[in-house]
Scaffold this motif. Sequence first.
Motif, mmCIF file in Angstrom:
data_model
loop_
_atom_site.group_PDB
_atom_site.id
_atom_site.type_symbol
_atom_site.label_atom_id
_atom_site.label_comp_id
_atom_site.label_asym_id
_atom_site.label_seq_id
_atom_site.Cartn_x
_atom_site.Cartn_y
_atom_site.Cartn_z
ATOM 1 N N ILE A 157 32.374 33.799 33.902
ATOM 2 C CA ILE A 157 34.661 34.133 34.892
ATOM 3 C C ILE A 157 35.546 35.406 34.394
ATOM 4 C CG2 ILE A 157 36.500 32.322 34.555
ATOM 5 C CD1 ILE A 157 34.835 30.080 34.250
ATOM 6 N N ASP A 158 34.879 34.986 32.949
ATOM 7 C CA ASP A 158 35.628 36.157 32.417
ATOM 8 C C ASP A 158 34.862 37.507 32.693
ATOM 9 O OD1 ASP A 158 35.759 34.270 30.056
ATOM 10 O OD2 ASP A 158 35.116 35.479 28.956
ATOM 11 N N VAL A 207 42.333 42.837 27.712
ATOM 12 C CA VAL A 207 41.095 41.614 28.021
ATOM 13 C C VAL A 207 40.638 41.620 27.055
ATOM 14 C CG1 VAL A 207 39.717 41.129 29.673
ATOM 15 C CG2 VAL A 207 41.778 42.163 30.619
ATOM 16 N N ALA A 243 34.378 38.290 35.951
ATOM 17 C CA ALA A 243 34.793 38.198 37.534
ATOM 18 C C ALA A 243 36.332 38.762 37.157
ATOM 19 C CB ALA A 243 35.001 36.395 37.721
ATOM 20 N N VAL A 244 37.066 38.090 35.775
ATOM 21 C CA VAL A 244 38.777 38.071 36.155
ATOM 22 C C VAL A 244 38.941 39.637 35.391
ATOM 23 C CG1 VAL A 244 40.445 38.050 34.605
ATOM 24 C CG2 VAL A 244 39.101 35.893 34.812
ATOM 25 N N VAL A 264 38.419 41.991 38.159
ATOM 26 C CA VAL A 264 39.711 42.211 39.679
ATOM 27 C C VAL A 264 40.440 43.005 38.729
ATOM 28 C CG1 VAL A 264 40.716 40.570 40.279
ATOM 29 C CG2 VAL A 264 38.709 39.822 40.563
ATOM 30 N N ILE A 265 40.828 43.016 37.199
ATOM 31 C CA ILE A 265 42.201 43.160 36.946
ATOM 32 C C ILE A 265 41.525 44.745 37.137
ATOM 33 C CG2 ILE A 265 43.401 43.238 33.823
ATOM 34 C CD1 ILE A 265 43.402 40.260 34.034
#
Length: 130
Positions: A15-16, A86, A18-19, A22-23
Amino acid sequence: MLKGFKDFISRGNVIDLAVGVVIGAAFTAVVTALTTSFLKPAIQLMGGGKELAGTWKVREVVFDWAGFINACIAFLLTALALYFLVVLPMNKLAERRKRGEEPEPEAPAEDIRLLTEIRDALIAQQHRRM
């Protein structure tokens, strides 16, 4: 088979990642626009301000050194922003989780505090009667 996939997807790392992707993609577009619109023209002005400023020619082949410097600056700005926005917060959160520390609880809301005082007063009043 689906349970294994669900476990894999629900891991924090996936999940990290993927985030972050995208960011990173969104922020890269912003940084590229900044460097192309403002920094590259500034580099070309420092190179003489002519039509082919920021380039050199060898046998009619144009080498765009301003474009290369522009790409390097865009990369550095993107990497710095992703690190500070991030990676660093996620590392601190992971470190806190590893140590078992929980964030400090917030102070109770005013209505909860008042209800607690009323409860304590009622309990004290009952004990005085006995």
